[in-house]
Motif scaffolding. Structure first.
Motif, PDB file in Angstrom:
ATOM      1  N   VAL A 100     -33.625  59.697  12.080  1.00  0.00           N
ATOM      2  CA  VAL A 100     -34.885  58.709  11.327  1.00  0.00           C
ATOM      3  C   VAL A 100     -33.154  57.480  10.503  1.00  0.00           C
ATOM      4  N   TYR A 101     -33.216  56.649  11.226  1.00  0.00           N
ATOM      5  CA  TYR A 101     -32.097  55.500  10.517  1.00  0.00           C
ATOM      6  C   TYR A 101     -33.012  54.458   9.877  1.00  0.00           C
ATOM      7  N   ILE A 102     -32.461  54.351   8.321  1.00  0.00           N
ATOM      8  CA  ILE A 102     -33.513  53.741   7.294  1.00  0.00           C
ATOM      9  C   ILE A 102     -32.468  52.474   6.914  1.00  0.00           C
ATOM     10  N   ILE A 103     -32.854  51.242   7.385  1.00  0.00           N
ATOM     11  CA  ILE A 103     -31.426  50.122   6.627  1.00  0.00           C
ATOM     12  C   ILE A 103     -32.803  49.700   5.570  1.00  0.00           C
ATOM     13  N   GLY A 104     -32.416  49.422   4.835  1.00  0.00           N
ATOM     14  CA  GLY A 104     -32.684  48.876   3.025  1.00  0.00           C
ATOM     15  C   GLY A 104     -32.471  49.079   2.053  1.00  0.00           C
ATOM     16  N   GLY A 105     -32.531  48.650   1.081  1.00  0.00           N
ATOM     17  CA  GLY A 105     -31.399  48.108  -0.328  1.00  0.00           C
ATOM     18  C   GLY A 105     -31.904  49.200  -1.143  1.00  0.00           C
ATOM     19  N   ASP A 106     -31.544  49.099  -2.641  1.00  0.00           N
ATOM     20  CA  ASP A 106     -32.004  50.832  -3.469  1.00  0.00           C
ATOM     21  C   ASP A 106     -33.507  50.935  -3.571  1.00  0.00           C
ATOM     22  N   GLY A 107     -34.777  50.300  -3.506  1.00  0.00           N
ATOM     23  CA  GLY A 107     -35.947  50.944  -3.408  1.00  0.00           C
ATOM     24  C   GLY A 107     -36.016  51.293  -2.039  1.00  0.00           C
ATOM     25  N   THR A 108     -35.414  50.405  -1.004  1.00  0.00           N
ATOM     26  CA  THR A 108     -35.934  51.712   0.415  1.00  0.00           C
ATOM     27  C   THR A 108     -35.346  52.676   0.303  1.00  0.00           C
ATOM     28  N   GLN A 109     -33.793  52.763   0.165  1.00  0.00           N
ATOM     29  CA  GLN A 109     -33.151  54.066   0.476  1.00  0.00           C
ATOM     30  C   GLN A 109     -34.356  55.319  -1.045  1.00  0.00           C
ATOM     31  N   ARG A 110     -34.299  54.962  -1.572  1.00  0.00           N
ATOM     32  CA  ARG A 110     -35.152  55.244  -2.710  1.00  0.00           C
ATOM     33  C   ARG A 110     -36.131  55.827  -2.024  1.00  0.00           C
ATOM     34  N   GLY A 111     -36.948  55.123  -1.034  1.00  0.00           N
ATOM     35  CA  GLY A 111     -38.161  55.133  -0.222  1.00  0.00           C
ATOM     36  C   GLY A 111     -38.089  56.361   0.899  1.00  0.00           C
ATOM     37  N   ALA A 112     -36.608  56.596   1.400  1.00  0.00           N
ATOM     38  CA  ALA A 112     -35.754  57.541   2.381  1.00  0.00           C
ATOM     39  C   ALA A 112     -35.606  59.029   1.453  1.00  0.00           C
ATOM     40  N   ALA A 113     -35.005  58.639   0.585  1.00  0.00           N
ATOM     41  CA  ALA A 113     -34.867  60.328  -0.657  1.00  0.00           C
ATOM     42  C   ALA A 113     -35.999  61.259  -0.644  1.00  0.00           C
ATOM     43  N   LEU A 114     -37.466  60.199  -0.347  1.00  0.00           N
ATOM     44  CA  LEU A 114     -38.754  61.155  -0.722  1.00  0.00           C
ATOM     45  C   LEU A 114     -38.887  61.506   0.469  1.00  0.00           C
ATOM     46  N   ILE A 115     -38.564  60.631   1.632  1.00  0.00           N
ATOM     47  CA  ILE A 115     -39.073  60.950   3.123  1.00  0.00           C
ATOM     48  C   ILE A 115     -37.799  62.258   3.555  1.00  0.00           C
ATOM     49  N   TYR A 116     -36.693  61.966   2.956  1.00  0.00           N
ATOM     50  CA  TYR A 116     -36.046  63.418   2.913  1.00  0.00           C
ATOM     51  C   TYR A 116     -36.898  64.695   2.359  1.00  0.00           C
ATOM     52  N   GLU A 117     -36.877  64.289   0.982  1.00  0.00           N
ATOM     53  CA  GLU A 117     -37.211  65.401   0.655  1.00  0.00           C
ATOM     54  C   GLU A 117     -38.464  66.259   1.252  1.00  0.00           C
ATOM     55  N   PHE A 137     -25.984  66.364   9.977  1.00  0.00           N
ATOM     56  CA  PHE A 137     -26.362  65.669   8.365  1.00  0.00           C
ATOM     57  C   PHE A 137     -27.466  64.885   8.035  1.00  0.00           C
ATOM     58  N   THR A 138     -27.972  65.606   6.282  1.00  0.00           N
ATOM     59  CA  THR A 138     -29.083  64.398   6.711  1.00  0.00           C
ATOM     60  C   THR A 138     -29.106  63.938   5.433  1.00  0.00           C
ATOM     61  N   GLY A 139     -30.233  63.064   4.441  1.00  0.00           N
ATOM     62  CA  GLY A 139     -30.122  62.624   3.205  1.00  0.00           C
ATOM     63  C   GLY A 139     -28.710  62.099   2.598  1.00  0.00           C
ATOM     64  N   PHE A 140     -28.510  61.362   3.186  1.00  0.00           N
ATOM     65  CA  PHE A 140     -27.152  60.491   2.918  1.00  0.00           C
ATOM     66  C   PHE A 140     -27.158  58.854   3.796  1.00  0.00           C
ATOM     67  N   ILE A 141     -26.609  58.286   2.973  1.00  0.00           N
ATOM     68  CA  ILE A 141     -26.138  57.154   3.403  1.00  0.00           C
ATOM     69  C   ILE A 141     -24.704  56.644   3.461  1.00  0.00           C
ATOM     70  N   SER A 142     -24.090  55.648   5.136  1.00  0.00           N
ATOM     71  CA  SER A 142     -23.116  55.605   5.745  1.00  0.00           C
ATOM     72  C   SER A 142     -22.894  54.087   4.575  1.00  0.00           C
ATOM     73  N   GLY A 143     -21.475  54.679   3.898  1.00  0.00           N
ATOM     74  CA  GLY A 143     -20.850  53.276   3.065  1.00  0.00           C
ATOM     75  C   GLY A 143     -19.844  53.331   3.549  1.00  0.00           C
ATOM     76  N   LEU A 144     -19.187  52.278   2.848  1.00  0.00           N
ATOM     77  CA  LEU A 144     -17.305  52.182   2.957  1.00  0.00           C
ATOM     78  C   LEU A 144     -17.179  52.382   1.106  1.00  0.00           C
ATOM     79  N   VAL A 145     -16.541  52.990   0.754  1.00  0.00           N
ATOM     80  CA  VAL A 145     -16.178  54.054  -0.123  1.00  0.00           C
ATOM     81  C   VAL A 145     -14.298  53.567  -0.525  1.00  0.00           C
TER      82      VAL A 145
END
Length: 487
Positions: A188-205, A407-415
């Motif tokens: 599952v690939y979820i594209i969205g902001g902080d609210g969307t990613q909070r939802g993604a975290a719940l889906i993962y859990e 891997f799961t429960g993560f976001i892909s980002g530039l640091v």
């Protein structure tokens, strides 16, 4: 090294501690809760496109440091797992059934991310079953899906918006996971902001609770650049570039008339990054107003005094204001939130234009010619520029590599310029904001010559954490502590 978990039933973030203060904030893996998973040969090793690459795969202990500036005696600090392909994968190409969903507001680059997830799965890993969820989170259980392949997505990066459609809200964890399970989706690939990613975290859990072999990967999307930890969010560069057109128009209008005032409202609900960078890039802006830097209108050192001075000296003035700036000054505020949980905002740009006209007409008897420009939806709807297109490609491919590696429960980002995998809790726990005691804001003040709208005593106190800043007018002379800063 010592590994611990602060999951406590949810937000399973693995903490690995090493020597010299080394901390790895690791991401979950399918093998954490599904034992004895088979692994497979990574097909990238036989991919002709990668034949000339000296090193195909990322080392298992490769990490990226969160804080790049350190003193000679500093500890090693927090690190994240480096993104990229692994030597062994946890999905056979033929078993993968992936889905992609876009949520929240529009942003340049959404279609590019969709395209590169699809093409990455097909061309790098031989996956041939990818679907798009129509209409955001509620599309999982309320709408049809769209079959995606390289032909379908071939030129979508040249268009604005998202071919999958989007919406705010509609998140029902149980219904979404039921749909994922019923459809046999395992990535599952979820594209969205902080609210969307909070939802993604719940889906993962919930997926983890059910013991499903389903990888959940997020790609953070917010045009405002308000997601923490990562260097920037995709679409931000495009937004800053497109904002120049509006600022240039405002400058031309203002410069062409006696006492011309060009007022431009840009995006920035809680943070002023777009306004700040667009101002620095343009150099024709005389004043930039952002949510992080409170300002007041009348009185010594206020906005109107500065405007009058600038108009007398230059004959015109250009003001950029972020949509979330000055909300505390509006006489009427909106209660409630939108479907994404964002606080509803009044149109500060329209309000500001009325206040400016009223002040100069009634109190100063000074004729002005004001032009108000709001390019918000024009900026959101355009395709990504070249820089963002490349960035979107790397984010999407990083998410694909991570999901294939289990891997799961993560976001892909530039640091710090390196692509990483970041646990969901780290990018949903707070927001990224402009630090007005930092050098970047000082550069802007130097560029525009605008007042800081903070008195010297308040500026000193602003450097101490927890001290509020003045909002509408200068503090009273009797104010001696942080609690009396604003009136």
């Amino acid at each position: 090294m010592e590994a611990t978990s602060n999951g406590q039933g949810q937000h399973h973030m693995k903490i690995v501690k090493g020597d010299c203060g080394y901390i790895l904030e690791d991401i979950p893996h399918l093998s954490d809760y599904i034992p004895d998973l088979p692994t497979y040969h990574n097909p990238l090793q036989d991919n002709p496109a990668y034949a000339a690459v000296k090193k195909h795969f990322i080392d298992t202990d490769d990490t990226v440091t969160q804080k790049i500036l350190v003193h000679k005696d500093s500890q090693r600090g927090v690190h994240f797992r480096r993104a990229g392909p692994r030597q062994r994968v946890y999905f056979h190409s033929g078993e993968v059934h992936a889905c992609i969903v876009t949520c929240g507001g529009l942003c340049p680059g959404l279609n590019t991310v969709i395209r590169e997830i699809v093409c990455g799965l097909y061309h790098m890993y031989g996956v041939n079953r990818v679907i798009g969820i129509d209409g955001g989170y509620k599309g999982f259980y309320a709408k049809n899906t769209l079959t995606l392949d390289p032909k379908v997505v071939n030129d979508i990066h040249k268009r604005g918006g998202t071919i999958l459609g989007t919406s705010r809200g509609g998140h029902d964890t149980m219904k979404i996971v039921d749909s994922i399970q019923d459809r046999g989706i395992n990535q599952v690939y979820i594209i969205g902001g902080d609210g969307t990613q909070r939802g993604a975290a719940l889906i993962y859990e919930e997926i983890r609770r059910r013991g499903l072999k389903v990888a959940v990967a997020g790609i953070p999307k917010t045009i405002d650049n308000d997601i923490p930890v990562i260097d920037r969010s995709f679409g931000f560069d495009t937004a800053v570039e497109e904002a120049q057109r509006a600022i240039n128009a405002a400058h031309v209008e203002a410069e062409s008339m006696e006492n011309g005032v060009g007022l431009v409202k840009l995006m920035g609900r809680n943070c002023g990054f777009i306004a700040m960078y667009a101002t620095l890039a343009n150099r024709d802006v005389d004043c930039c107003l952002i949510p992080e830097s409170p300002f007041y209108l009348e009185g010594k050192g206020g906005l109107f005094e500065y405007m009058e001075k600038t108009l007398k000296e230059n004959g015109h003035i250009v003001i950029v204001i972020a949509e979330g700036a000055g909300q505390e000054l509006l006489t009427e505020s909106l209660d409630g939130t939108d479907a994404s949980g964002n606080k509803l905002l009044k149109d500060v740009g329209l309000w500001m234009s009325h206040k400016i006209k009223e002040y100069f007409a009634q109190k100063r008897k000074m004729p002005i010619n004001l032009k108000y420009i709001d390019p918000t939806y024009m900026i959101r709807a355009i395709p990504a520029n070249a820089s963002d297109n490349v960035y979107c490609t790397l984010l999407a491919q990083g998410a694909v590599h991570g999901a294939m590696a289990g891997f799961t429960g993560f976001i892909s980002g530039l640091v710090n310029g390196a692509h990483t995998y970041i646990p969901f809790p780290r990018i949903t726990e707070n927001q990224n904001n402009v630090v007005i005691t930092d050098r970047m804001w000082a550069r802007l003040l130097s560029s525009t010559n605008q007042p800081s709208f903070l008195w010297a005593r308040d500026m000193a106190k602003a450097k101490k954490e927890g001290c509020p800043l003045p909002t509408q007018s200068p503090p009273s002379p009797k104010a001696e502590n942080c609690n009396n800063n604003s009136v």
